[in-house]
Write an enzyme that holds these catalytic residues in place. Structure first.
Site, short mmCIF file in Angstrom:
data_model
loop_
_atom_site.label_atom_id
_atom_site.label_comp_id
_atom_site.label_asym_id
_atom_site.label_seq_id
_atom_site.Cartn_x
_atom_site.Cartn_y
_atom_site.Cartn_z
N THR A 1 15.33 22.91 2.55
CA THR A 1 15.03 24.24 2.08
C THR A 1 13.39 24.07 1.71
O THR A 1 12.92 23.04 1.83
CB THR A 1 15.71 24.21 0.45
OG1 THR A 1 17.07 23.88 0.76
CG2 THR A 1 15.24 25.13 -0.25
N ASP B 1 22.75 27.05 -3.10
CA ASP B 1 22.03 27.17 -4.41
C ASP B 1 20.72 28.22 -4.32
O ASP B 1 20.36 28.78 -5.06
CB ASP B 1 21.45 25.98 -4.85
CG ASP B 1 20.70 25.22 -4.06
OD1 ASP B 1 21.15 24.71 -3.01
OD2 ASP B 1 19.49 24.96 -4.55
N1 GLY Z 1 17.56 18.50 1.38
C1 GLY Z 1 17.29 19.56 0.93
C2 GLY Z 1 17.69 20.71 0.73
O1 GLY Z 1 18.74 21.28 0.93
O2 GLY Z 1 17.56 21.35 0.16
N1 GLY Z 2 19.60 23.72 -1.01
C1 GLY Z 2 20.10 24.52 0.23
C2 GLY Z 2 21.54 24.61 0.40
O1 GLY Z 2 22.32 23.98 -0.04
O2 GLY Z 2 21.88 25.63 0.65
#
Ligand code: GLY
Ligand code: GLY
Length: 293
Positions: A157, A188
């Protein structure tokens, strides 16, 4: 006084070499955002610009370079929140937009809604004059190869949080989600209170990590609540991450407090990021939780 902090995701960098590249990309985005703030620009403009640069950087799982879903397609999620007015905008499962963070901002500014998803979000982009990108344009050879091997970075992300010279806070988050996800899965990142939150009375937060856990602990809101109680950004982030770990998740959060400090915490092995403050102060982080007062 101003502050800005960005992250390039917790966990997706496989080694030091990847990590150095991720820190470089984060620092470039933080500097660009800080330039906006140094000229008296808004926190909202600063986080949007920083997030766009990270979306365009193929090293991060957002925009160009996003991971692929089970069908080998890109489906993007993003959100933005203005801590001055508590307005927010978000998009999810977008397929034809190069910079979802800017589309999220348009949802905030030009519709009565907070979130648009799927075809409706893509259609809204067209109505706002955002051209459709060619199918597959955001897919990098690396992500294609990882999808074919069904391995590699599972999630990732990008995010940005800023405090401007007027004392206003904004936050933005953008992602390609998790690789191999079901079509239509939403994480999220586009959810206010989970991936993103900003309230200029206390600060702002952007989360990273596996969304299925972050959503359930309302990570961004939990960290903001810590700052509301007077915790420093790093302590508040650490408290939020402890909640994530308690239910078996892991990830990270970056935060800015209205008093100017920036902080970050993560439970994953690594989280790449960078910060910039007034007076030319700046730095990067990768393997350790920390703060800048
Ligand atoms: N590993 C990080 C993320 O999703 O966001
Ligand atoms: N944090 C990024 C995801 O799970 O979509």
């Amino acid at each position: 006084m101003f502050s800005l902090i960005v992250h390039g995701g917790a966990g997706p960098h496989r080694d030091q070499e990847d990590g150095a590249g991720a820190q470089e990309g984060c620092l470039a985005a933080a500097r660009a955002g800080a330039e906006v703030l140094a000229k008296g620009g808004s926190a909202l403009d600063a986080v949007e610009l920083a997030a766009r640069l990270l979306e365009d950087d193929p090293r991060f799982n957002a925009g160009t370079g996003a991971v692929l879903n089970v069908d080998g397609e890109v489906e993007l999620d993003a959100s933005v929140m203005d801590g001055e007015t508590l307005r927010a905008g978000a998009v999810a499962v977008v397929k034809t937009v190069k910079n979802p963070v800017s589309l999220a901002r348009l949802v905030m500014e030009r519709t009565p809604h907070v979130m648009l998803v799927g075809e409706g979000a893509d259609a809204f982009a067209r109505s706002q004059g955002i051209p459709a990108i060619a199918p597959g344009a955001l897919i990098t050879p690396l992500q294609r190869a990882r999808w074919l091997e069904a391995q590699g970075a599972k999630h990732g992300t990008i995010g940005a949080v800023a405090l401007d010279a007027r004392g206003q806070v904004a936050a933005a988050t953008s992602t390609g989600g998790t690789s191999g996800k079901l079509k239509g899965r939403v994480g999220d990142s586009p959810l206010i209170g989970a991936g993103t939150v900003a309230d200029s009375r206390w600060g702002g937060v952007s989360s990273t990590g596996l969304g299925e856990f972050i959503i359930r602990v309302g990570l961004a809101r939990t960290v903001l609540e810590g700052m509301r109680r007077g915790l420093t950004p790093d302590a508040a982030a650490a408290e939020g991450i402890a909640e994530l770990v308690r239910i078996g998740g892991d990830g990270g959060a970056i935060a800015v407090r209205t008093s100017g400090e920036v902080g970050w915490a993560f439970s994953s092995e690594r989280m790449a990021g960078a910060w910039a403050r007034d007076g030319g102060r700046e730095g990067t982080f990768f393997e350790r939780t920390g703060s800048v007062r």
